[in-house]
Design a protein around this motif. Structure first.
Motif, PDB file in Angstrom:
ATOM      1  N   TRP A 230      -4.187   9.084   1.801  1.00 17.44           N
ATOM      2  CA  TRP A 230      -3.909   9.451   0.414  1.00 17.44           C
ATOM      3  C   TRP A 230      -4.627   8.518  -0.558  1.00 17.44           C
ATOM      4  O   TRP A 230      -5.126   8.959  -1.610  1.00 17.44           O
ATOM      5  CB  TRP A 230      -2.402   9.420   0.175  1.00 17.44           C
ATOM      6  CG  TRP A 230      -2.008   9.594  -1.260  1.00 17.44           C
ATOM      7  CD1 TRP A 230      -1.372   8.709  -2.057  1.00 17.44           C
ATOM      8  CD2 TRP A 230      -2.246  10.752  -2.089  1.00 17.44           C
ATOM      9  NE1 TRP A 230      -1.186   9.205  -3.316  1.00 17.44           N
ATOM     10  CE2 TRP A 230      -1.709  10.476  -3.361  1.00 17.44           C
ATOM     11  CE3 TRP A 230      -2.850  11.980  -1.865  1.00 17.44           C
ATOM     12  CZ2 TRP A 230      -1.760  11.373  -4.411  1.00 17.44           C
ATOM     13  CZ3 TRP A 230      -2.900  12.884  -2.917  1.00 17.44           C
ATOM     14  CH2 TRP A 230      -2.363  12.580  -4.168  1.00 17.44           C
ATOM     15  N   ILE A 231      -4.721   7.242  -0.236  1.00 11.75           N
ATOM     16  CA  ILE A 231      -5.455   6.298  -1.082  1.00 11.75           C
ATOM     17  C   ILE A 231      -6.925   6.705  -1.164  1.00 11.75           C
ATOM     18  O   ILE A 231      -7.559   6.627  -2.230  1.00 11.75           O
ATOM     19  CB  ILE A 231      -5.303   4.866  -0.539  1.00 11.75           C
ATOM     20  CG1 ILE A 231      -3.868   4.374  -0.738  1.00 11.75           C
ATOM     21  CG2 ILE A 231      -6.272   3.915  -1.226  1.00 11.75           C
ATOM     22  CD1 ILE A 231      -3.585   3.049  -0.074  1.00 11.75           C
ATOM     23  N   LEU A 232      -7.484   7.171  -0.039  1.00 15.82           N
ATOM     24  CA  LEU A 232      -8.870   7.645  -0.037  1.00 15.82           C
ATOM     25  C   LEU A 232      -9.040   8.852  -0.961  1.00 15.82           C
ATOM     26  O   LEU A 232     -10.030   8.949  -1.700  1.00 15.82           O
ATOM     27  CB  LEU A 232      -9.289   7.998   1.388  1.00 15.82           C
ATOM     28  CG  LEU A 232     -10.708   8.563   1.559  1.00 15.82           C
ATOM     29  CD1 LEU A 232     -11.749   7.544   1.111  1.00 15.82           C
ATOM     30  CD2 LEU A 232     -10.955   8.958   3.015  1.00 15.82           C
ATOM     31  N   VAL A 233      -8.078   9.762  -0.937  1.00 18.09           N
ATOM     32  CA  VAL A 233      -8.140  10.933  -1.818  1.00 18.09           C
ATOM     33  C   VAL A 233      -8.102  10.509  -3.288  1.00 18.09           C
ATOM     34  O   VAL A 233      -8.894  10.984  -4.121  1.00 18.09           O
ATOM     35  CB  VAL A 233      -6.990  11.904  -1.502  1.00 18.09           C
ATOM     36  CG1 VAL A 233      -6.957  13.048  -2.510  1.00 18.09           C
ATOM     37  CG2 VAL A 233      -7.125  12.457  -0.091  1.00 18.09           C
ATOM     38  N   VAL A 234      -7.176   9.622  -3.629  1.00 20.46           N
ATOM     39  CA  VAL A 234      -7.063   9.168  -5.020  1.00 20.46           C
ATOM     40  C   VAL A 234      -8.327   8.438  -5.453  1.00 20.46           C
ATOM     41  O   VAL A 234      -8.825   8.640  -6.578  1.00 20.46           O
ATOM     42  CB  VAL A 234      -5.827   8.259  -5.175  1.00 20.46           C
ATOM     43  CG1 VAL A 234      -5.759   7.678  -6.580  1.00 20.46           C
ATOM     44  CG2 VAL A 234      -4.557   9.035  -4.877  1.00 20.46           C
ATOM     45  N   ALA A 235      -8.879   7.615  -4.563  1.00 21.43           N
ATOM     46  CA  ALA A 235     -10.123   6.914  -4.899  1.00 21.43           C
ATOM     47  C   ALA A 235     -11.256   7.913  -5.131  1.00 21.43           C
ATOM     48  O   ALA A 235     -12.082   7.725  -6.036  1.00 21.43           O
ATOM     49  CB  ALA A 235     -10.483   5.946  -3.778  1.00 21.43           C
ATOM     50  N   GLY A 236     -11.299   8.976  -4.324  1.00 21.35           N
ATOM     51  CA  GLY A 236     -12.327   9.997  -4.528  1.00 21.35           C
ATOM     52  C   GLY A 236     -12.197  10.687  -5.860  1.00 21.35           C
ATOM     53  O   GLY A 236     -13.197  10.962  -6.545  1.00 21.35           O
ATOM     54  N   VAL A 237     -10.979  10.989  -6.259  1.00 26.45           N
ATOM     55  CA  VAL A 237     -10.758  11.611  -7.570  1.00 26.45           C
ATOM     56  C   VAL A 237     -11.212  10.677  -8.685  1.00 26.45           C
ATOM     57  O   VAL A 237     -11.850  11.101  -9.656  1.00 26.45           O
ATOM     58  CB  VAL A 237      -9.275  11.984  -7.734  1.00 26.45           C
ATOM     59  CG1 VAL A 237      -9.004  12.460  -9.154  1.00 26.45           C
ATOM     60  CG2 VAL A 237      -8.878  13.051  -6.733  1.00 26.45           C
TER      61      VAL A 237
ATOM     62  N   ILE B  96       1.972   1.961  -3.582  1.00 28.22           N
ATOM     63  CA  ILE B  96       1.773   1.671  -5.009  1.00 28.22           C
ATOM     64  C   ILE B  96       0.320   1.327  -5.330  1.00 28.22           C
ATOM     65  O   ILE B  96       0.008   1.062  -6.480  1.00 28.22           O
ATOM     66  CB  ILE B  96       2.698   0.516  -5.466  1.00 28.22           C
ATOM     67  CG1 ILE B  96       2.432  -0.751  -4.665  1.00 28.22           C
ATOM     68  CG2 ILE B  96       4.146   0.931  -5.332  1.00 28.22           C
ATOM     69  CD1 ILE B  96       3.306  -1.916  -5.058  1.00 28.22           C
ATOM     70  N   VAL B  97      -0.563   1.353  -4.329  1.00 28.46           N
ATOM     71  CA  VAL B  97      -1.983   1.106  -4.596  1.00 28.46           C
ATOM     72  C   VAL B  97      -2.539   2.186  -5.512  1.00 28.46           C
ATOM     73  O   VAL B  97      -3.323   1.912  -6.434  1.00 28.46           O
ATOM     74  CB  VAL B  97      -2.770   1.038  -3.273  1.00 28.46           C
ATOM     75  CG1 VAL B  97      -4.270   1.005  -3.538  1.00 28.46           C
ATOM     76  CG2 VAL B  97      -2.356  -0.187  -2.466  1.00 28.46           C
TER      77      VAL B  97
ATOM     78  N   VAL C 257       4.716  -2.838   4.522  1.00 33.91           N
ATOM     79  CA  VAL C 257       3.331  -2.361   4.516  1.00 33.91           C
ATOM     80  C   VAL C 257       3.253  -0.984   3.857  1.00 33.91           C
ATOM     81  O   VAL C 257       2.418  -0.740   2.976  1.00 33.91           O
ATOM     82  CB  VAL C 257       2.776  -2.312   5.951  1.00 33.91           C
ATOM     83  CG1 VAL C 257       1.373  -1.727   5.959  1.00 33.91           C
ATOM     84  CG2 VAL C 257       2.766  -3.697   6.572  1.00 33.91           C
ATOM     85  N   ALA C 258       4.127  -0.068   4.286  1.00 33.06           N
ATOM     86  CA  ALA C 258       4.131   1.272   3.694  1.00 33.06           C
ATOM     87  C   ALA C 258       4.477   1.219   2.211  1.00 33.06           C
ATOM     88  O   ALA C 258       3.890   1.949   1.393  1.00 33.06           O
ATOM     89  CB  ALA C 258       5.112   2.167   4.448  1.00 33.06           C
ATOM     90  N   LEU C 259       5.428   0.357   1.843  1.00 28.61           N
ATOM     91  CA  LEU C 259       5.833   0.229   0.447  1.00 28.61           C
ATOM     92  C   LEU C 259       4.682  -0.281  -0.409  1.00 28.61           C
ATOM     93  O   LEU C 259       4.419   0.229  -1.501  1.00 28.61           O
ATOM     94  CB  LEU C 259       7.034  -0.710   0.343  1.00 28.61           C
ATOM     95  CG  LEU C 259       7.780  -0.746  -0.989  1.00 28.61           C
ATOM     96  CD1 LEU C 259       8.628   0.504  -1.142  1.00 28.61           C
ATOM     97  CD2 LEU C 259       8.665  -1.987  -1.077  1.00 28.61           C
ATOM     98  N   GLY C 260       3.974  -1.301   0.103  1.00 31.32           N
ATOM     99  CA  GLY C 260       2.846  -1.847  -0.650  1.00 31.32           C
ATOM    100  C   GLY C 260       1.698  -0.868  -0.797  1.00 31.32           C
ATOM    101  O   GLY C 260       1.085  -0.749  -1.868  1.00 31.32           O
TER     102      GLY C 260
ATOM    103  N   GLY D 140      -4.597   0.882 -13.845  1.00 25.90           N
ATOM    104  CA  GLY D 140      -5.528  -0.210 -14.080  1.00 25.90           C
ATOM    105  C   GLY D 140      -4.864  -1.549 -14.279  1.00 25.90           C
ATOM    106  O   GLY D 140      -5.469  -2.471 -14.820  1.00 25.90           O
ATOM    107  N   SER D 141      -3.600  -1.675 -13.846  1.00 20.48           N
ATOM    108  CA  SER D 141      -2.873  -2.924 -14.049  1.00 20.48           C
ATOM    109  C   SER D 141      -1.768  -3.056 -13.002  1.00 20.48           C
ATOM    110  O   SER D 141      -1.321  -2.062 -12.424  1.00 20.48           O
ATOM    111  CB  SER D 141      -2.261  -2.970 -15.449  1.00 20.48           C
ATOM    112  OG  SER D 141      -1.452  -4.118 -15.620  1.00 20.48           O
TER     113      SER D 141
END
Length: 442
Positions: A346-353, A173-174, A167-170, A181-182
């Motif tokens: 962290w995914i939320l932060v990247v999505a915000g950027v 890489i999100v 789960v953490a590994l997957g 974009g791929s």
């Protein structure tokens, strides 16, 4: 060059690529065993292998011959079919994952233009994760089919470990998917070739091409998770010799044990190659070598790719030689209560950027600020702290508050023991009945 470059190779070239990757994995495994012994030996102030061949280089070959010539023992209580096929599953899944790993750009082989990669698909990264997840079936089935308690416990540990760290590994890489974009490995490598520019809060920023720098939290979480994924020290709980004798492969010997051994080391190369592909530019040359115009053309990229992979292999060996094994509760807590929550924030932060660079309104800024606040709160909340120890009023029968098994613990028998004993009793009763009948007739 992208996915359009694949699917046009002649059959003979595909076979050459497959054989080249297979030979590379076998030779690398033989060499890394020697490398690990020498490095750990140097860390522990001992020579390591130095008898067979120059610098002991033939020690791994001698060990391979020894495993091939050893007696193959089959436990009485083993499920023979599953016991036989389990190591094959682990080895085949580990080798298959290399079908989508890019070694380099387009080159010419016997006059045919081709990519230094067997094939690629739009979901190549998910294919590697699937092979990694299926490989644990070999461990679980091997431990279960051995008909012994300790291998079964090791197999259950491995299943729980893979579930936790997969789960953490997957999730780690999100963020890579968002920026590239791929999910194609070749396109992810190509996306790290330039230093893109983004407009953040009105600032024009040139970000680095390698995702290990731009997505540093994802990179760190991926590195921790890949060690747990491969059952390597300090996360080698499925084969903890101090607790489970040898873990899931306790009852294996000869070539079957060698298959598990091979699968473990190939998995180390697989996760290292994936980390290089996703975060370190793949086969692209590092700076300052990248200044040379021919660095990323021809056959040179194979050298940069293998150099990066071997850096991670050294990290694996370094961890084994320096860090003690974690307790099982500590290991599971790290995966579920630290890595996964940090990943989500962290995914939320990247999505915000990403949103802020594509929209002119304040939605992205709100997401970024909120994500940073959540990330800081998650770090403070989930950061592992050492608990203060208080002397108990009643003598502690455990170890520092953690229960430990008693010295006279009796290991419960395997579930198959009852079936075998029942079968033997029936056979004995049938034999006695037949003897009595024969005696009466006489």
């Amino acid at each position: 060059m992208g996915l359009d470059a694949f699917g046009h190779d002649p059959l003979w070239l595909i076979i050459i690529k497959i054989l080249a990757v297979f030979v590379f994995l076998i030779v690398s495994t033989i060499f890394v065993i020697w490398f690990e012994r020498r490095v750990v030996g140097r860390m522990q102030h001992r020579p390591g292998p130095n008898r067979y061949g120059p610098f002991g280089l033939l020690q791994s070959v001698a060990d391979a011959l020894k495993l091939a010539l050893k007696e193959d023992i089959m436990p009485t209580l083993a499920d023979k079919a599953v016991y036989f096929i389990a190591p094959i599953i682990s080895a085949m899944c580990a080798i298959t994952a290399w079908a989508v790993i890019p070694f380099g750009p387009e080159v010419s082989i016997f006059g045919v233009k081709t990519m230094l990669q067997i094939t690629d698909v739009p979901v190549a990264v998910l294919f590697v994760l699937a092979c990694s997840g299926l490989g644990v079936y070999g461990i679980v089935l091997g431990g279960w089919a051995s008909g012994s308690t300790y291998p079964l416990l090791g197999a259950l540990r491995s299943a729980a470990q893979v579930i936790s760290y997969e789960v953490a590994l997957g999730l780690s890489i999100v963020a890579v998917f968002m920026l590239s974009g791929s999910m194609s490995t070749s396109e992810i490598v190509l996306s790290q070739g330039e230093n893109p520019a983004i407009d953040l809060f009105g600032w024009h920023i040139n970000v680095p091409g390698w995702y290990a720098i731009l997505l540093f939290p994802s990179f760190v979480i991926f590195m921790i998770s890949m060690v747990g994924e491969t059952n390597r020290a300090p996360f080698d709980l499925p084969e903890a010799e101090s607790e489970l004798v040898g873990g899931f492969h306790t009852e294996y010997s000869s070539l079957k044990f060698a298959m598990f051994f091979l699968a473990e080391y190939i998995n180390m190369f697989t996760v290292s190659a994936m980390c290089v592909t996703l975060f370190l530019g793949g086969w692209r040359a590092p700076w300052p070598i990248s200044i040379w115009g021919e660095a990323n053309t021809g056959w040179w990229p194979i050298l940069w790719f293998l150099g990066k992979v071997w850096v991670f292999m050294f990290v694996f060996v370094w961890l084994r030689g320096t860090m003690p094994r974690l307790r099982y509760d500590q290991f599971m807590r790290l995966g579920w209560k630290v890595l996964i929550p940090l990943n989500l924030v962290w995914i939320l932060v990247v999505a915000g950027v990403r949103v802020s660079t594509q929209q002119e309104n304040g939605t992205g800024k709100i997401l970024i600020i909120g994500g940073v606040v959540l990330l800081a709160g998650a770090v403070i909340l989930f950061y592992p702290r050492r608990k203060q120890y208080f002397e108990p009023a009643v003598p502690d029968l455990g170890l520092g508050g953690f229960p430990v098994p008693p010295i006279d613990l009796k290991v419960p028998p395997s579930p198959r023991t009852k079936k075998i004993e029942a079968t033997r009793e029936k056979a004995a009763v049938a034999t006695d009945t037949k003897t009595e009948t024969t005696g009466e007739e006489g």
